[in-house]
Scaffold this motif. Structure first.
Motif, PDB file in Angstrom:
ATOM      1  N   ALA A 193      67.842  90.265  61.384  1.00  0.00           N
ATOM      2  CA  ALA A 193      68.124  89.921  62.949  1.00  0.00           C
ATOM      3  C   ALA A 193      68.454  91.238  63.614  1.00  0.00           C
ATOM      4  N   SER A 194      68.382  91.174  65.206  1.00  0.00           N
ATOM      5  CA  SER A 194      69.051  92.234  65.720  1.00  0.00           C
ATOM      6  C   SER A 194      70.610  92.229  65.833  1.00  0.00           C
ATOM      7  N   ALA A 195      71.095  93.390  65.953  1.00  0.00           N
ATOM      8  CA  ALA A 195      72.754  93.374  66.165  1.00  0.00           C
ATOM      9  C   ALA A 195      72.958  93.035  67.486  1.00  0.00           C
ATOM     10  N   PRO A 196      74.100  92.345  67.580  1.00  0.00           N
ATOM     11  CA  PRO A 196      74.593  91.738  68.834  1.00  0.00           C
ATOM     12  C   PRO A 196      74.582  92.569  70.143  1.00  0.00           C
ATOM     13  N   GLN A 197      74.667  93.990  69.732  1.00  0.00           N
ATOM     14  CA  GLN A 197      74.940  94.728  70.740  1.00  0.00           C
ATOM     15  C   GLN A 197      73.268  95.194  71.462  1.00  0.00           C
ATOM     16  N   GLU A 198      72.321  94.772  70.534  1.00  0.00           N
ATOM     17  CA  GLU A 198      70.949  95.041  70.818  1.00  0.00           C
ATOM     18  C   GLU A 198      70.149  93.834  71.458  1.00  0.00           C
ATOM     19  N   LYS A 199      71.051  92.918  71.948  1.00  0.00           N
ATOM     20  CA  LYS A 199      70.486  91.565  72.663  1.00  0.00           C
ATOM     21  C   LYS A 199      69.476  92.056  73.465  1.00  0.00           C
ATOM     22  N   VAL A 200      68.024  90.890  73.394  1.00  0.00           N
ATOM     23  CA  VAL A 200      67.009  91.357  74.287  1.00  0.00           C
ATOM     24  C   VAL A 200      67.056  90.178  75.464  1.00  0.00           C
ATOM     25  N   PHE A 201      67.046  90.734  76.382  1.00  0.00           N
ATOM     26  CA  PHE A 201      66.723  89.477  77.591  1.00  0.00           C
ATOM     27  C   PHE A 201      65.619  89.872  78.080  1.00  0.00           C
ATOM     28  N   CYS A 202      64.730  88.624  78.451  1.00  0.00           N
ATOM     29  CA  CYS A 202      63.374  88.842  78.916  1.00  0.00           C
ATOM     30  C   CYS A 202      63.246  88.258  80.305  1.00  0.00           C
ATOM     31  N   THR A 203      63.699  87.156  80.612  1.00  0.00           N
ATOM     32  CA  THR A 203      63.431  86.383  82.010  1.00  0.00           C
ATOM     33  C   THR A 203      64.483  85.327  82.234  1.00  0.00           C
ATOM     34  N   ASP A 204      64.727  85.001  83.553  1.00  0.00           N
ATOM     35  CA  ASP A 204      65.303  84.053  84.208  1.00  0.00           C
ATOM     36  C   ASP A 204      64.239  82.939  84.751  1.00  0.00           C
ATOM     37  N   ALA A 205      63.179  83.073  84.624  1.00  0.00           N
ATOM     38  CA  ALA A 205      62.105  82.159  85.129  1.00  0.00           C
ATOM     39  C   ALA A 205      62.158  81.005  84.550  1.00  0.00           C
ATOM     40  N   PRO A 206      61.770  79.672  85.129  1.00  0.00           N
ATOM     41  CA  PRO A 206      61.944  78.276  84.505  1.00  0.00           C
ATOM     42  C   PRO A 206      60.832  78.224  83.443  1.00  0.00           C
ATOM     43  N   ARG A 207      61.254  77.445  82.646  1.00  0.00           N
ATOM     44  CA  ARG A 207      60.126  77.392  81.381  1.00  0.00           C
ATOM     45  C   ARG A 207      58.760  76.716  81.692  1.00  0.00           C
ATOM     46  N   VAL A 249      59.206  92.423  56.631  1.00  0.00           N
ATOM     47  CA  VAL A 249      59.691  91.417  57.563  1.00  0.00           C
ATOM     48  C   VAL A 249      59.378  91.896  59.027  1.00  0.00           C
ATOM     49  N   VAL A 250      58.988  91.303  59.971  1.00  0.00           N
ATOM     50  CA  VAL A 250      58.623  91.466  61.326  1.00  0.00           C
ATOM     51  C   VAL A 250      59.319  90.689  62.361  1.00  0.00           C
ATOM     52  N   GLU A 251      60.177  91.145  63.093  1.00  0.00           N
ATOM     53  CA  GLU A 251      60.836  90.445  64.287  1.00  0.00           C
ATOM     54  C   GLU A 251      60.453  91.083  65.645  1.00  0.00           C
ATOM     55  N   THR A 252      59.868  90.094  66.370  1.00  0.00           N
ATOM     56  CA  THR A 252      59.255  90.457  67.454  1.00  0.00           C
ATOM     57  C   THR A 252      59.739  89.519  68.841  1.00  0.00           C
ATOM     58  N   TYR A 253      59.880  90.247  69.905  1.00  0.00           N
ATOM     59  CA  TYR A 253      60.558  89.579  71.011  1.00  0.00           C
ATOM     60  C   TYR A 253      59.334  89.846  72.054  1.00  0.00           C
ATOM     61  N   MET A 254      58.731  88.726  72.683  1.00  0.00           N
ATOM     62  CA  MET A 254      57.575  88.516  73.758  1.00  0.00           C
ATOM     63  C   MET A 254      58.140  87.927  74.900  1.00  0.00           C
ATOM     64  N   HIS A 255      57.688  88.710  75.944  1.00  0.00           N
ATOM     65  CA  HIS A 255      57.927  88.128  77.487  1.00  0.00           C
ATOM     66  C   HIS A 255      57.460  86.880  77.463  1.00  0.00           C
ATOM     67  N   PRO A 256      58.089  85.585  77.796  1.00  0.00           N
ATOM     68  CA  PRO A 256      57.236  84.245  77.720  1.00  0.00           C
ATOM     69  C   PRO A 256      56.564  84.200  79.033  1.00  0.00           C
ATOM     70  N   VAL A 257      56.737  85.009  80.137  1.00  0.00           N
ATOM     71  CA  VAL A 257      55.717  84.725  81.223  1.00  0.00           C
ATOM     72  C   VAL A 257      54.539  85.664  81.133  1.00  0.00           C
ATOM     73  N   THR A 258      54.814  87.021  80.636  1.00  0.00           N
ATOM     74  CA  THR A 258      53.496  87.852  80.819  1.00  0.00           C
ATOM     75  C   THR A 258      52.998  87.877  79.309  1.00  0.00           C
ATOM     76  N   GLY A 259      53.619  87.492  78.310  1.00  0.00           N
ATOM     77  CA  GLY A 259      53.086  87.876  77.144  1.00  0.00           C
ATOM     78  C   GLY A 259      53.095  88.897  76.480  1.00  0.00           C
ATOM     79  N   GLU A 260      53.822  90.001  77.124  1.00  0.00           N
ATOM     80  CA  GLU A 260      53.977  91.246  76.525  1.00  0.00           C
ATOM     81  C   GLU A 260      54.822  91.324  75.586  1.00  0.00           C
ATOM     82  N   THR A 261      54.755  92.369  74.645  1.00  0.00           N
ATOM     83  CA  THR A 261      55.792  92.375  73.754  1.00  0.00           C
ATOM     84  C   THR A 261      56.928  93.470  73.936  1.00  0.00           C
TER      85      THR A 261
END
Length: 112
Positions: A24-38, A80-92
């Motif tokens: 997992a990512s370290a707490p200081q590495e938190k990734v934020f993607c969006t505030d857009a509604p689901r 092991v792969v950990e990937t975060y994807m933007h939920p609106v654009t689909g970009e990695t």
């Protein structure tokens, strides 16, 4: 002599929901993607397809605290792969790979 955790053992831990710190990512590495509604997000099935889930032996999906599609996956070689994807654009947004050879060492076996 150091022993490494076999890939099958890491795979079983992955299936059981264990989350070693190295995965997992370290707490200081938190990734934020969006505030857009689901309602504006791409569906999980589409996100899995864009991620390429079919290329992996195991895939675990969740929505991260930073509102990203988050994938943890293990390939046939034990990487092991950990990937975060933007939920609106689909970009990695970010991908981290941990090769099987970098798995944590197990303690030596006790003499029998």
């Amino acid at each position: 002599m150091r022993h490494h955790t076999p890939a099958w053992l890491l795979t079983m831990a992955f299936l059981a929901g264990a989350s070693p710190v190295a995965w997992a990512s370290a707490p200081q590495e938190k990734v934020f993607c969006t505030d857009a509604p689901r309602t504006q997000w791409i569906p999980e099935a589409e996100a899995r397809e864009r991620f390429g889930a079919s290329r992996y032996v195991l895939v675990k999906y969740k929505v991260s605290k930073g509102n990203c599609h988050e994938f943890y996956a293990v390939d046939a070689q034990g990487t092991v792969v950990e990937t975060y994807m933007h939920p609106v654009t689909g970009e990695t947004v970010r991908t981290t790979r941990i090769p099987a050879s970098a798995s944590p060492a197990t303690p030596p076996r006790a003499p029998q």
